[in-house]
Design a protein around this motif. Sequence first.
Motif, PDB file in Angstrom:
ATOM      1  N   MET A  63       0.936  -1.136  -0.107  1.00  0.00           N
ATOM      2  CA  MET A  63       0.079   0.314  -0.148  1.00  0.00           C
ATOM      3  C   MET A  63       0.739   1.367   0.058  1.00  0.00           C
ATOM      4  O   MET A  63       0.493   2.225  -0.723  1.00  0.00           O
ATOM      5  CB  MET A  63      -0.866   0.066   1.165  1.00  0.00           C
ATOM      6  N   TRP A  64       2.114   1.250   0.791  1.00  0.00           N
ATOM      7  CA  TRP A  64       2.884   2.219   0.814  1.00  0.00           C
ATOM      8  C   TRP A  64       3.398   2.657  -0.580  1.00  0.00           C
ATOM      9  O   TRP A  64       3.655   3.911  -1.023  1.00  0.00           O
ATOM     10  CB  TRP A  64       4.061   2.134   1.903  1.00  0.00           C
ATOM     11  N   MET A  65       3.976   1.628  -1.254  1.00  0.00           N
ATOM     12  CA  MET A  65       4.466   1.638  -2.486  1.00  0.00           C
ATOM     13  C   MET A  65       3.491   2.346  -3.818  1.00  0.00           C
ATOM     14  O   MET A  65       3.747   3.062  -4.541  1.00  0.00           O
ATOM     15  CB  MET A  65       5.071   0.307  -3.046  1.00  0.00           C
ATOM     16  N   GLN A  66       2.123   1.779  -3.384  1.00  0.00           N
ATOM     17  CA  GLN A  66       1.105   2.101  -4.577  1.00  0.00           C
ATOM     18  C   GLN A  66       0.712   3.583  -4.322  1.00  0.00           C
ATOM     19  O   GLN A  66       0.761   4.142  -5.207  1.00  0.00           O
ATOM     20  CB  GLN A  66      -0.088   1.324  -4.402  1.00  0.00           C
ATOM     21  N   ARG A  67       0.681   3.909  -2.860  1.00  0.00           N
ATOM     22  CA  ARG A  67       0.476   5.517  -2.950  1.00  0.00           C
ATOM     23  C   ARG A  67       1.485   6.369  -3.386  1.00  0.00           C
ATOM     24  O   ARG A  67       1.498   7.222  -4.105  1.00  0.00           O
ATOM     25  CB  ARG A  67       0.526   5.574  -1.453  1.00  0.00           C
ATOM     26  N   ASN A  68       3.018   5.808  -3.235  1.00  0.00           N
ATOM     27  CA  ASN A  68       4.026   6.608  -3.851  1.00  0.00           C
ATOM     28  C   ASN A  68       4.156   6.769  -5.473  1.00  0.00           C
ATOM     29  O   ASN A  68       4.282   7.715  -5.931  1.00  0.00           O
ATOM     30  CB  ASN A  68       5.399   5.942  -3.441  1.00  0.00           C
ATOM     31  N   LEU A  69       3.624   5.588  -5.988  1.00  0.00           N
ATOM     32  CA  LEU A  69       3.463   5.704  -7.191  1.00  0.00           C
ATOM     33  C   LEU A  69       2.103   6.443  -7.736  1.00  0.00           C
ATOM     34  O   LEU A  69       2.412   7.295  -8.859  1.00  0.00           O
ATOM     35  CB  LEU A  69       2.925   4.272  -8.078  1.00  0.00           C
ATOM     36  N   GLU A  70       1.225   6.701  -7.078  1.00  0.00           N
ATOM     37  CA  GLU A  70       0.218   7.725  -7.303  1.00  0.00           C
ATOM     38  C   GLU A  70       0.733   9.024  -7.245  1.00  0.00           C
ATOM     39  O   GLU A  70       0.445  10.127  -8.008  1.00  0.00           O
ATOM     40  CB  GLU A  70      -1.078   7.258  -6.505  1.00  0.00           C
ATOM     41  N   ILE A  71       1.478   9.326  -6.306  1.00  0.00           N
ATOM     42  CA  ILE A  71       2.089  10.733  -5.957  1.00  0.00           C
ATOM     43  C   ILE A  71       2.767  11.046  -7.257  1.00  0.00           C
ATOM     44  O   ILE A  71       2.910  12.214  -7.590  1.00  0.00           O
ATOM     45  CB  ILE A  71       2.727  10.717  -4.599  1.00  0.00           C
ATOM     46  N   LEU A  72       3.769  10.163  -7.837  1.00  0.00           N
ATOM     47  CA  LEU A  72       4.759  10.545  -8.826  1.00  0.00           C
ATOM     48  C   LEU A  72       3.934  10.596  -9.986  1.00  0.00           C
ATOM     49  O   LEU A  72       4.108  11.546 -10.690  1.00  0.00           O
ATOM     50  CB  LEU A  72       5.614   9.321  -8.922  1.00  0.00           C
TER      51      LEU A  72
END
Length: 242
Positions: A63-72
């Motif tokens: 979930m943390w990595m998916q949220r970072n991808l959305e931010i990028l």
Amino acid sequence: MVSTKTYFQLLQAIHHVEILDEAAHRGSPPPGMARKAQFLTSFIKPAAPNSHTLNLVTENTKMWMQRNLEILKIHYTDLLRDLSVGLPPFRPDAFDRAINWARKRYHNKLTPSSISALHSLLSPSDPLPSTPPLDIANPILFPPLPRPQRLHRLPSVPPRLPNTLTLPSGIPCLLSLSFPHRPPYHRPPPRPLGKDAPPRTSGRTRPYPPPLLPISSVPTPPPTSGPDLFSPTHLPLHFPRT
């Protein structure tokens, strides 16, 4: 130079958006980010863990990595929108320099689709011409290779001379001289131990020196003939001068 930097930033944003879209379509983050996520998952080591706790840690990292991808994705989309406002007329020289910068930065990761997207954004009325595939069978573009030349044969090795030595007459050859044969060395048998062992002797290996003889037992040489040189009659006399 300003146009070149702007074109390069646009190409960077297009390149990263393309990577993020591919990761979203694949359902997994890029390989570099996936390795970091696996490291973070293994970094959390609870004491006496069970399967439920480990699954929660793994899901939290995903979930943390998916949220970072959305931010990028939001960041690069906003960057494309901001840089596209008020662009100067298209400059092919700045476009070529920006492509060279990107190829030096990303090497083989820079795809032709990113370059086409940048060209379409800068010059919509003049699409980028597609490069035709290379014709390998064309003898002009790919001339045939010359036949390999046969290497020259190396000269034959001269025959080895016999192991002989010729000396002038009258000089003996050391190979013909006979030397005494040295007998082989035989290790002495081991010394017996226990009751069969011989009595120990002193550690001295040399024999003791013979005892000194008394003076009376030393033979005296016979007297020599002639006058006694050490008698008072033969000593020189010195008188003081008056």
